[in-house]
Each structure stands twice: as C-alpha cells, then as structure tokens.
Design a protein around this motif. Structure first.
Motif, PDB file in Angstrom:
ATOM      1  N   GLU A 178       4.227  -1.322  11.582  1.00 24.81           N
ATOM      2  CA  GLU A 178       5.292  -2.126  10.987  1.00 24.81           C
ATOM      3  C   GLU A 178       4.984  -2.378   9.520  1.00 24.81           C
ATOM      4  O   GLU A 178       3.816  -2.352   9.094  1.00 24.81           O
ATOM      5  CB  GLU A 178       5.427  -3.459  11.732  1.00 24.81           C
ATOM      6  N   LYS A 179       6.026  -2.624   8.747  1.00 30.13           N
ATOM      7  CA  LYS A 179       5.860  -2.826   7.300  1.00 30.13           C
ATOM      8  C   LYS A 179       4.989  -4.060   7.018  1.00 30.13           C
ATOM      9  O   LYS A 179       5.075  -5.069   7.717  1.00 30.13           O
ATOM     10  CB  LYS A 179       7.226  -2.995   6.627  1.00 30.13           C
ATOM     11  N   ILE A 180       4.177  -3.938   5.969  1.00 31.39           N
ATOM     12  CA  ILE A 180       3.294  -5.033   5.559  1.00 31.39           C
ATOM     13  C   ILE A 180       3.523  -5.321   4.079  1.00 31.39           C
ATOM     14  O   ILE A 180       3.530  -4.406   3.251  1.00 31.39           O
ATOM     15  CB  ILE A 180       1.810  -4.676   5.779  1.00 31.39           C
ATOM     16  N   ALA A 181       3.706  -6.594   3.739  1.00 31.42           N
ATOM     17  CA  ALA A 181       3.768  -7.039   2.352  1.00 31.42           C
ATOM     18  C   ALA A 181       2.618  -8.019   2.122  1.00 31.42           C
ATOM     19  O   ALA A 181       2.236  -8.769   3.024  1.00 31.42           O
ATOM     20  CB  ALA A 181       5.100  -7.702   2.037  1.00 31.42           C
ATOM     21  N   LEU A 207      11.030 -11.739   3.001  1.00 33.99           N
ATOM     22  CA  LEU A 207      10.313 -10.526   3.404  1.00 33.99           C
ATOM     23  C   LEU A 207      10.278 -10.383   4.921  1.00 33.99           C
ATOM     24  O   LEU A 207      10.444  -9.286   5.458  1.00 33.99           O
ATOM     25  CB  LEU A 207       8.889 -10.553   2.844  1.00 33.99           C
ATOM     26  N   ILE A 208      10.063 -11.484   5.612  1.00 30.19           N
ATOM     27  CA  ILE A 208      10.050 -11.454   7.083  1.00 30.19           C
ATOM     28  C   ILE A 208      11.425 -11.087   7.613  1.00 30.19           C
ATOM     29  O   ILE A 208      11.552 -10.308   8.569  1.00 30.19           O
ATOM     30  CB  ILE A 208       9.559 -12.805   7.648  1.00 30.19           C
ATOM     31  N   GLU A 209      12.459 -11.614   6.978  1.00 27.78           N
ATOM     32  CA  GLU A 209      13.825 -11.263   7.385  1.00 27.78           C
ATOM     33  C   GLU A 209      14.106  -9.779   7.188  1.00 27.78           C
ATOM     34  O   GLU A 209      14.947  -9.202   7.875  1.00 27.78           O
ATOM     35  CB  GLU A 209      14.828 -12.105   6.592  1.00 27.78           C
ATOM     36  N   GLU A 210      13.384  -9.161   6.262  1.00 27.74           N
ATOM     37  CA  GLU A 210      13.497  -7.713   6.031  1.00 27.74           C
ATOM     38  C   GLU A 210      12.705  -6.902   7.052  1.00 27.74           C
ATOM     39  O   GLU A 210      12.719  -5.684   7.017  1.00 27.74           O
ATOM     40  CB  GLU A 210      12.980  -7.351   4.634  1.00 27.74           C
ATOM     41  N   GLY A 211      11.951  -7.598   7.912  1.00 27.93           N
ATOM     42  CA  GLY A 211      11.158  -6.896   8.915  1.00 27.93           C
ATOM     43  C   GLY A 211       9.710  -6.678   8.544  1.00 27.93           C
ATOM     44  O   GLY A 211       9.030  -5.828   9.127  1.00 27.93           O
ATOM     45  N   ASN A 212       9.202  -7.453   7.581  1.00 30.56           N
ATOM     46  CA  ASN A 212       7.819  -7.312   7.134  1.00 30.56           C
ATOM     47  C   ASN A 212       6.866  -8.256   7.855  1.00 30.56           C
ATOM     48  O   ASN A 212       7.245  -9.369   8.228  1.00 30.56           O
ATOM     49  CB  ASN A 212       7.718  -7.612   5.629  1.00 30.56           C
ATOM     50  N   GLN A 213       5.650  -7.805   8.012  1.00 30.98           N
ATOM     51  CA  GLN A 213       4.527  -8.694   8.293  1.00 30.98           C
ATOM     52  C   GLN A 213       3.982  -9.156   6.938  1.00 30.98           C
ATOM     53  O   GLN A 213       4.046  -8.412   5.955  1.00 30.98           O
ATOM     54  CB  GLN A 213       3.425  -7.952   9.050  1.00 30.98           C
ATOM     55  N   ILE A 214       3.430 -10.369   6.894  1.00 32.61           N
ATOM     56  CA  ILE A 214       2.933 -10.925   5.638  1.00 32.61           C
ATOM     57  C   ILE A 214       1.430 -11.144   5.732  1.00 32.61           C
ATOM     58  O   ILE A 214       0.960 -11.868   6.626  1.00 32.61           O
ATOM     59  CB  ILE A 214       3.620 -12.271   5.299  1.00 32.61           C
ATOM     60  N   CYS A 215       0.690 -10.528   4.827  1.00 34.15           N
ATOM     61  CA  CYS A 215      -0.753 -10.771   4.714  1.00 34.15           C
ATOM     62  C   CYS A 215      -1.009 -11.591   3.465  1.00 34.15           C
ATOM     63  O   CYS A 215      -0.566 -11.220   2.364  1.00 34.15           O
ATOM     64  CB  CYS A 215      -1.517  -9.453   4.638  1.00 34.15           C
ATOM     65  N   LEU A 216      -1.700 -12.710   3.612  1.00 34.55           N
ATOM     66  CA  LEU A 216      -2.044 -13.567   2.476  1.00 34.55           C
ATOM     67  C   LEU A 216      -3.512 -13.380   2.152  1.00 34.55           C
ATOM     68  O   LEU A 216      -4.377 -13.567   3.017  1.00 34.55           O
ATOM     69  CB  LEU A 216      -1.741 -15.030   2.782  1.00 34.55           C
ATOM     70  N   PHE A 217      -3.804 -12.979   0.924  1.00 30.99           N
ATOM     71  CA  PHE A 217      -5.153 -12.633   0.499  1.00 30.99           C
ATOM     72  C   PHE A 217      -5.727 -13.693  -0.433  1.00 30.99           C
ATOM     73  O   PHE A 217      -4.999 -14.411  -1.113  1.00 30.99           O
ATOM     74  CB  PHE A 217      -5.133 -11.293  -0.242  1.00 30.99           C
ATOM     75  N   GLY A 218      -7.045 -13.747  -0.485  1.00 25.18           N
ATOM     76  CA  GLY A 218      -7.724 -14.649  -1.404  1.00 25.18           C
ATOM     77  C   GLY A 218      -9.127 -14.956  -0.919  1.00 25.18           C
ATOM     78  O   GLY A 218      -9.586 -14.426   0.098  1.00 25.18           O
ATOM     79  N   GLY A 219      -9.810 -15.813  -1.654  1.00 23.75           N
ATOM     80  CA  GLY A 219     -11.138 -16.238  -1.272  1.00 23.75           C
ATOM     81  C   GLY A 219     -11.092 -17.499  -0.424  1.00 23.75           C
ATOM     82  O   GLY A 219     -10.010 -18.008  -0.101  1.00 23.75           O
TER      83      GLY A 219
END
Length: 349
Positions: A178-181, A207-219
C-alpha cells in the motif's frame, strides 16, 4: 591517492558532503576516501559507495581535547594520507590532519587556521549554497569559480538496502503493498523551523483519505510531537499512522524514507536524507531559507511564506508569533504536493 576528510557533525551536512566525495572520485577514480566523523555517521557513510572507511571522532561536538586530537592524529600517520579536506570551519577541526602529517591540507578560511591549513581558500561566501562550498574544495583556486555551480554539482545518492527495508516494514507492521507517505515534523535546530502539529495533522488526514499509510520520522525528542499529530486525527484513521520517531536507527530511517512516495518535511537532516534516496519531497521552510541548504533533488517543491521578517535564521521567533509557520496553511502545502505529483505523473506518461 589517499584522502582524509574531516566531516561535519550534522545529519544534513553529512549527507550534502557526499557531493564532494563524488567529485573527488570523478577526478581520482582510484582514490581511497576516509572520513573522520561522529559515531552516528558511520552507518550513513557506509551507504555512500565513495567512502573507503569511516573513522569515529572520539571528541564530542564543540570539545577541544587537544591531547585526544594529538593521539588520533599521530595514530593516523601510518595511513600516509596524501590530501586532507577540512569541512568544518573551526580551528580545532584542522588540528588532526596537521598532527597526522598530511602534506596537503585544504579548507576554507576560518577561525585562526593559518598554518593549520596550507591550501587555504579565502572566502566561502562567494558560493551561495553549502554544497557548492564543499565541492569547491576539490577544485583549484583558479578554476573553482568557473567549475562549481549548483546545477553541475553531483547530488548525494545514498544506497538503499531492500532487505533491511523489508525487515523494517515488517517489524512495524507497515504494508509494503500500500502507498506510504512520510512526515518529518521535528527540527533539531528549534521551534522556528517546526510547522505546527495541527497543520501536519490536516495534511495527514488528506493523505489517508487518498489511501496512504503515514510514517512519522524523527529522533526520540520528536516522538511526542509525532504522537500529538496522530492524536488530532479521527480515531478510525489513526490505525493508518506509524510513529517511528525514536524507534529507528538512522540507517533504518534511510531505507524507510525510501519506501515513501512523498515526504513532507521541515528544514531538517531527514529532509536531506529523503532527497538522497530519491523520493518526492515537500520541503517546508519557516525561519530558514532554501537559498542556502535546499534539498538536493529534482523531485522537490519548496514552500514558505513571504512575510517581512523571514528568513531570520533564528531558533525561536523573536516576535513570538511564528507567522512564518502558522500562516503557511495546510492548503498551501497540499497544493504544492499536488503540483509535484501531477508533474511527476506527466513526466512518466
């Protein structure tokens, strides 16, 4: 030729320094390049095929520790380096190549570096971009103004390991089909670079409504802000979000960022990592400016407001209003994303 580079201490600067290594290999295809840098850099340097060896810097950022520098420099004499490039501008950063008896030591004029460097370049400010300043060191004083332009600089390109990427996706339960943003909502520099949580949440919802999974990055410091963004989403959509802040090693973040089709990022080190793995980037600028350290990619759109007080390059807003960020609306960022993805689709069609 054996080359020693005294590398920078920040993630974004280290990524951009790869452009210098690429240029050196263009000039000297059989050169061996060793980079002296903080321990965290080793995994990311190992993703740069131009690097022969990453040497851990035993002195913390900002520390002097003359004796430690002397011992390290003396230990490196057996490597018989031909040339050293010193990327930081401090005097102490130029000591180790001197102690290592590297015969040619190149760097920009900085604080009290006369004698420490014997190939001293006079004024780095003749170049607008940080990456140009790095690459210019590979050229002679006579030719650098003609030979070094941003459009001719080789962009960083980090190696992505698909096996580690697959393992990381499985570890966090992210569906590779599945798509990932990606969202990079943190900024080590300070709050004047951080786009508001609520704005990120607005974009994440779309983005989720577009069918994306969301990954949040950082320390680790960004974990709370990432969770705050997730918490502002409707309950039924939160299952599509993965808070990876503080949960991944930097090298894992490299591979996971490469799994995203688009990354939305503040001006941060991870923005430069995303650029170096070739994904689409929406770069969000507050107090800083893309006229100095832009993400080095052809797949990028940069967004900022044009209020009078920016860019101020301050860590905290001197007027306590943060309008450069709050007035940069989610709709502006979303429109930038649509323009980026539509142009990409046009190019591939």
């Amino acid at each position: 030729m054996k080359i020693l580079v005294i590398g920078p201490s920040w993630v974004g600067d280290m990524v951009m320094s790869q452009s210098l290594y690429k240029r050196l290999i263009e000039q000297h295809p059989n050169a061996k390049i060793d980079v002296l840098a903080p321990a965290w850099c080793k995994p990311i340097l190992e993703r740069m095929p131009e690097i022969n060896r990453a040497i851990e810097m035993p002195v913390g950022h900002g520390e002097f520790s003359l004796m430690t520098r002397w011992k390290l420099g003396k230990s490196l004499r057996s490597e018989t380096y031909d040339h050293a490039f010193v990327l930081p501008n401090s005097a102490k950063s130029a000591l180790i190549p001197l102690f290592a008896k590297v015969p040619l030591r190149t760097g920009w004029k900085g604080e009290m570096r006369y004698g420490l460097l014997n190939d001293l370049r006079p004024d780095r400010k003749v170049f607008q971009y940080m990456v140009e300043r790095y690459v210019a060191l590979a050229h002679s004083k006579a030719s650098l103004l003609n030979d070094v332009k941003l459009k001719s600089v080789p962009y960083p390109l980090l190696t992505v390991k698909e096996s580690n990427q697959a393992a990381c996706l499985a570890k966090f339960g992210i569906n590779p089909n599945e798509k990932i943003a990606g969202l990079c909502p943190g900024a080590e520099f300070g709050p004047a670079k951080r786009w508001p949580d609520s704005h990120y949440a607005d974009v994440a919802k779309k983005l989720i409504e577009e069918g994306n999974q969301i990954c949040l990055f950082g320390g680790p410091k960004d974990r709370e802000v990432a969770q705050t963004i997730i918490g502002q989403l409707p309950q039924e959509t939160q299952k599509h979000c993965f808070n990876l802040a503080g949960e991944t090693a930097l090298v894992d973040a490299v591979d996971l960022l490469a799994a995203c089709h688009t990354v939305f990022s503040n001006d941060s080190g991870l923005m430069h990592v995303a650029a170096a793995v070739g994904v689409n980037i929406v770069a969000i600028y507050g107090s800083s400016s893309p006229k100095y350290t832009p993400p080095l990619s052809d797949n990028v759109v940069m967004v900022n407001t044009d209020i009078e007080c920016r860019p101020c390059f301050k860590r905290e807003c001197q007027f306590n209003h943060l309008k450069c960020l709050t007035e940069l609306s989610p709709n502006m960022v979303w429109d930038a994303y649509l323009s980026l993805t539509s142009s990409a689709q046009t190019e591939t069609s």
